[in-house]
Each structure stands twice: as structure tokens, then as C-alpha cells.
Design a protein around this motif. Sequence first.
Motif, PDB file in Angstrom:
ATOM      1  N   ASP A  99      26.874  40.026  24.939  1.00 47.43           N
ATOM      2  CA  ASP A  99      25.898  39.550  26.057  1.00 47.43           C
ATOM      3  C   ASP A  99      25.584  40.541  27.024  1.00 47.43           C
ATOM      4  OD1 ASP A  99      25.400  37.188  24.629  1.00 47.43           O
ATOM      5  OD2 ASP A  99      27.314  36.200  25.499  1.00 47.43           O
ATOM      6  N   VAL A 100      26.345  41.667  26.918  1.00 45.96           N
ATOM      7  CA  VAL A 100      26.235  42.548  28.078  1.00 45.96           C
ATOM      8  C   VAL A 100      24.843  43.210  28.233  1.00 45.96           C
ATOM      9  CG1 VAL A 100      27.212  44.845  28.754  1.00 45.96           C
ATOM     10  CG2 VAL A 100      28.807  43.105  27.767  1.00 45.96           C
ATOM     11  N   GLY A 101      24.225  43.221  27.153  1.00 40.15           N
ATOM     12  CA  GLY A 101      23.002  43.795  27.146  1.00 40.15           C
ATOM     13  C   GLY A 101      21.734  43.137  28.038  1.00 40.15           C
ATOM     14  N   GLU A 102      22.173  41.892  28.328  1.00 39.09           N
ATOM     15  CA  GLU A 102      21.226  41.246  29.462  1.00 39.09           C
ATOM     16  C   GLU A 102      21.225  41.810  30.631  1.00 39.09           C
ATOM     17  OE1 GLU A 102      19.431  38.636  28.638  1.00 39.09           O
ATOM     18  OE2 GLU A 102      20.008  37.710  26.866  1.00 39.09           O
ATOM     19  N   PHE A 103      22.239  42.530  31.004  1.00 37.22           N
ATOM     20  CA  PHE A 103      22.638  42.966  32.176  1.00 37.22           C
ATOM     21  C   PHE A 103      22.336  44.376  32.461  1.00 37.22           C
ATOM     22  CE2 PHE A 103      24.947  39.439  31.458  1.00 37.22           C
ATOM     23  CZ  PHE A 103      24.734  38.565  32.805  1.00 37.22           C
ATOM     24  N   ALA A 104      21.656  45.297  31.289  1.00 38.13           N
ATOM     25  CA  ALA A 104      21.631  46.375  31.022  1.00 38.13           C
ATOM     26  C   ALA A 104      20.558  46.999  32.211  1.00 38.13           C
ATOM     27  CB  ALA A 104      21.111  46.966  29.671  1.00 38.13           C
ATOM     28  N   GLY A 105      19.587  46.246  32.604  1.00 38.42           N
ATOM     29  CA  GLY A 105      18.779  46.559  33.356  1.00 38.42           C
ATOM     30  C   GLY A 105      19.075  46.513  34.822  1.00 38.42           C
ATOM     31  N   VAL A 106      20.028  46.018  35.196  1.00 37.07           N
ATOM     32  CA  VAL A 106      20.495  45.801  36.581  1.00 37.07           C
ATOM     33  C   VAL A 106      21.110  47.089  37.221  1.00 37.07           C
ATOM     34  CG1 VAL A 106      21.723  44.610  38.234  1.00 37.07           C
ATOM     35  CG2 VAL A 106      21.130  43.401  35.921  1.00 37.07           C
ATOM     36  N   GLU A 107      20.354  47.743  37.803  1.00 36.19           N
ATOM     37  CA  GLU A 107      20.931  49.037  38.557  1.00 36.19           C
ATOM     38  C   GLU A 107      21.324  49.100  39.895  1.00 36.19           C
ATOM     39  OE1 GLU A 107      17.221  51.493  38.772  1.00 36.19           O
ATOM     40  OE2 GLU A 107      16.969  51.520  36.324  1.00 36.19           O
ATOM     41  N   SER A 108      21.382  47.879  40.633  1.00 38.02           N
ATOM     42  CA  SER A 108      21.634  47.817  41.971  1.00 38.02           C
ATOM     43  C   SER A 108      23.365  47.365  41.991  1.00 38.02           C
ATOM     44  CB  SER A 108      20.940  46.939  42.954  1.00 38.02           C
ATOM     45  OG  SER A 108      21.085  45.614  42.172  1.00 38.02           O
ATOM     46  N   ALA A 110      23.592  47.385  24.760  1.00 33.10           N
ATOM     47  CA  ALA A 110      23.406  48.443  25.797  1.00 33.10           C
ATOM     48  C   ALA A 110      24.202  47.870  27.214  1.00 33.10           C
ATOM     49  CB  ALA A 110      21.849  48.440  26.096  1.00 33.10           C
ATOM     50  N   LEU A 111      24.551  48.863  27.979  1.00 28.90           N
ATOM     51  CA  LEU A 111      25.404  48.693  29.157  1.00 28.90           C
ATOM     52  C   LEU A 111      24.659  48.956  30.275  1.00 28.90           C
ATOM     53  CD1 LEU A 111      28.789  50.372  27.850  1.00 28.90           C
ATOM     54  CD2 LEU A 111      28.133  47.973  27.865  1.00 28.90           C
ATOM     55  N   PRO A 112      25.015  48.357  31.519  1.00 27.57           N
ATOM     56  CA  PRO A 112      24.355  48.691  32.722  1.00 27.57           C
ATOM     57  C   PRO A 112      24.649  50.156  33.177  1.00 27.57           C
ATOM     58  CG  PRO A 112      26.151  47.122  33.034  1.00 27.57           C
ATOM     59  CD  PRO A 112      25.851  47.192  31.539  1.00 27.57           C
ATOM     60  N   PRO A 113      23.988  50.822  33.861  1.00 24.54           N
ATOM     61  CA  PRO A 113      24.048  52.151  34.349  1.00 24.54           C
ATOM     62  C   PRO A 113      25.400  52.240  35.096  1.00 24.54           C
ATOM     63  CG  PRO A 113      22.499  51.254  35.381  1.00 24.54           C
ATOM     64  CD  PRO A 113      22.476  50.290  34.674  1.00 24.54           C
ATOM     65  N   LEU A 150      32.232  40.790  35.151  1.00 18.55           N
ATOM     66  CA  LEU A 150      31.229  40.187  34.139  1.00 18.55           C
ATOM     67  C   LEU A 150      32.221  39.620  32.903  1.00 18.55           C
ATOM     68  CD1 LEU A 150      28.430  39.676  33.158  1.00 18.55           C
ATOM     69  CD2 LEU A 150      28.196  41.932  32.042  1.00 18.55           C
ATOM     70  N   THR A 151      32.310  38.494  32.396  1.00 20.53           N
ATOM     71  CA  THR A 151      33.227  37.999  31.624  1.00 20.53           C
ATOM     72  C   THR A 151      32.426  37.118  30.633  1.00 20.53           C
ATOM     73  OG1 THR A 151      33.942  36.068  32.938  1.00 20.53           O
ATOM     74  CG2 THR A 151      35.129  38.079  33.093  1.00 20.53           C
ATOM     75  N   ILE A 165      33.250  45.055  33.323  1.00 22.11           N
ATOM     76  CA  ILE A 165      33.088  44.432  32.186  1.00 22.11           C
ATOM     77  C   ILE A 165      34.426  44.166  31.432  1.00 22.11           C
ATOM     78  CG2 ILE A 165      31.752  44.111  30.086  1.00 22.11           C
ATOM     79  CD1 ILE A 165      29.695  46.372  31.250  1.00 22.11           C
ATOM     80  N   ARG A 166      34.830  42.926  31.412  1.00 23.69           N
ATOM     81  CA  ARG A 166      36.014  42.671  30.880  1.00 23.69           C
ATOM     82  C   ARG A 166      35.672  41.825  29.356  1.00 23.69           C
ATOM     83  NH1 ARG A 166      40.389  39.216  33.981  1.00 23.69           N
ATOM     84  NH2 ARG A 166      39.099  37.340  33.386  1.00 23.69           N
ATOM     85  N   VAL A 167      36.278  42.619  28.409  1.00 26.52           N
ATOM     86  CA  VAL A 167      35.932  41.948  27.056  1.00 26.52           C
ATOM     87  C   VAL A 167      37.278  42.318  26.115  1.00 26.52           C
ATOM     88  CG1 VAL A 167      33.260  42.394  26.977  1.00 26.52           C
ATOM     89  CG2 VAL A 167      35.252  44.557  26.339  1.00 26.52           C
ATOM     90  N   VAL A 168      37.247  41.436  24.872  1.00 27.56           N
ATOM     91  CA  VAL A 168      38.476  41.819  24.087  1.00 27.56           C
ATOM     92  C   VAL A 168      38.172  42.987  23.058  1.00 27.56           C
ATOM     93  CG1 VAL A 168      39.734  40.782  22.116  1.00 27.56           C
ATOM     94  CG2 VAL A 168      38.899  39.441  23.805  1.00 27.56           C
ATOM     95  N   ASP A 169      36.977  43.195  22.635  1.00 30.73           N
ATOM     96  CA  ASP A 169      36.477  44.231  21.857  1.00 30.73           C
ATOM     97  C   ASP A 169      35.275  44.936  22.583  1.00 30.73           C
ATOM     98  OD1 ASP A 169      38.302  43.682  19.735  1.00 30.73           O
ATOM     99  OD2 ASP A 169      36.761  42.270  18.746  1.00 30.73           O
ATOM    100  N   PRO A 170      35.218  46.311  22.124  1.00 38.11           N
ATOM    101  CA  PRO A 170      34.208  47.158  22.912  1.00 38.11           C
ATOM    102  C   PRO A 170      32.704  46.351  22.756  1.00 38.11           C
ATOM    103  CG  PRO A 170      35.420  48.508  21.462  1.00 38.11           C
ATOM    104  CD  PRO A 170      36.055  47.222  21.155  1.00 38.11           C
ATOM    105  N   PRO A 171      32.030  46.449  23.933  1.00 37.58           N
ATOM    106  CA  PRO A 171      30.640  45.913  23.525  1.00 37.58           C
ATOM    107  C   PRO A 171      29.551  46.537  22.615  1.00 37.58           C
ATOM    108  CG  PRO A 171      31.260  46.500  26.002  1.00 37.58           C
ATOM    109  CD  PRO A 171      32.352  46.959  25.304  1.00 37.58           C
ATOM    110  N   THR A 172      29.028  45.575  22.171  1.00 41.03           N
ATOM    111  CA  THR A 172      27.985  45.905  21.111  1.00 41.03           C
ATOM    112  C   THR A 172      26.540  46.113  21.424  1.00 41.03           C
ATOM    113  OG1 THR A 172      27.627  43.819  20.389  1.00 41.03           O
ATOM    114  CG2 THR A 172      29.631  44.966  19.451  1.00 41.03           C
TER     115      THR A 172
END
Length: 251
Positions: free
Chosen positions: A143-152, A166-169, A137-138, A157-164
Motif C-alpha cells: 500500500d506504500v504506493g498510495e503515498f508516492a505523491g506526498v512530497e511535503s 512506488a515510494l514517496p520522495p 507508515l505501517t 516506512i516499516r515493513v516486513v518485506d521490501p515495498p513493491t
Amino acid sequence: MPGTSVTVLILGGTGEARALARSLHEGGVEVISSLAGRVADPRLPVGPVRIGGFGGIGPMTDWLRGNGIRVVVDATHPFAATITAHAVTACTDAGIPLLRLRRPAWAPGPEDGWQRVPTLAEAARILGDGAPRRVLLTTGRQDVGEFAGVESAWFLIRVVDPPTAALPPHHEILRSRGPYRLEAERELLRENRIDTLVTKDSGGELTRPKLDAARELGVQVIMVDRPAEPAGLRTVDAVPDAHTWVIQQLS
């Protein structure tokens, strides 16, 4: 930088913005660059820099008028839709010419396995279909929060700074900054057994190698389309063209 008298404002944060600032600076043009301040340690262009938002259209218009700006070049990221829309209105209100310097979008070749989607939400919906996936995921930390509900799926997750958000499980964070090399991208996909790449259509060469590696390895690409830009916006896709336009406006 209230009270500073400058000529050209570059709305930046991209490699194209830095290249244009350097080109104009070397040509003796007074330039100030504006960065949103979303990256903790940004690459800075030559010349004066202001960091942070303007606070809306009205304050941006006032800033343009109060700082002697004669020309504005919007060289922000292709997905920075809000600042682009604000710049159009603010420049119109202030009577200042505006140019959009926007890198060309990526185009798939005949062997690329891309699935284009209009939004990040649609990309997340596809990944949440229940099939197990290993995803690179790049799309950026915000925008990581858009994928927080994807459990399967499992996400690298490649980022420059830490995500701000919610994160997927199931995930791992990889902090890195381009440019990237094809050999390294190929190895990254192999080592992590990646079968799906999710990315925005940012364009440019700095991060293009991930798409080339995906094609070579048969990795599916879910490509999020760019947001629409305001109608009638004057646009170029190369730094020399933007430089020429600025000089023409100033003369």
C-alpha cells in the motif's frame, strides 16, 4: 495439495489462524492452512500448509470439493477483503459452512488523538495538505504506493518485506516484524521525531504498542477503517469460540 483428504481449511496468515490450527491439531482434528504467499518468510502453523492463491472463486470451489473439506474458517487479515468475499461465494457454492475469525478492531481511549479515514487514499490526501510532517507508515508494503505523491512529508516506512510499489520522495525503509514492545515503540517515535502515525485498523495486541506510544507522546494517529465484509457472514473474535464452532460443525 490436490488429492489430500482433510477436514478443516483455515485461511490463515495471522496469529489467530496459527493459534486455531494448533488448538484443533492438538484436539485430533485434521487441518490444512492456506497462506496467500505474500510474505517471503511467513510464520507457519502446525500441520499441512498450502501457499498461494486459489485463482478465483471457481477454482477455490473446486479445490474445496476435491479435498474433502467439511468446514472453512477464514482467519485472514481484517483487510484481506478479496479472499473473504471469495470464500463466502465458494463455500456457498460448495455447501460448506464458513466462519470468519476476526480479531476485534482497536478502540481509541479518551486521550487518543485519532483521525479515522475510510481509505488509504484519504490518508494520503490529508498528508498532502502541504504541512511538513514526519510520518511512521505501517500500512504494509503493498500500500506504500498510495503515498508516492506526498512530497511535503518524510516517511519512516516499516515493513516486513521490501515495498513493491512506488515510494514517496522522502523516506527511509525500516524492515522489522512484530510483536513490538512499548518501550521500543516510544524510542522509535522519539528518535525519528515522528509527529504522525498512519496505520490500518488491524486490531490485536502484537502491534498495539505503537498506538500506546503515540498517545503518550502526543503523536497524531490517522487510522484507516476496515473494509466492509459480506452481509450475513458468521463471525467470532476469539480462537476458543472458533474452535468450539468447528467441533460443533464436525459433530
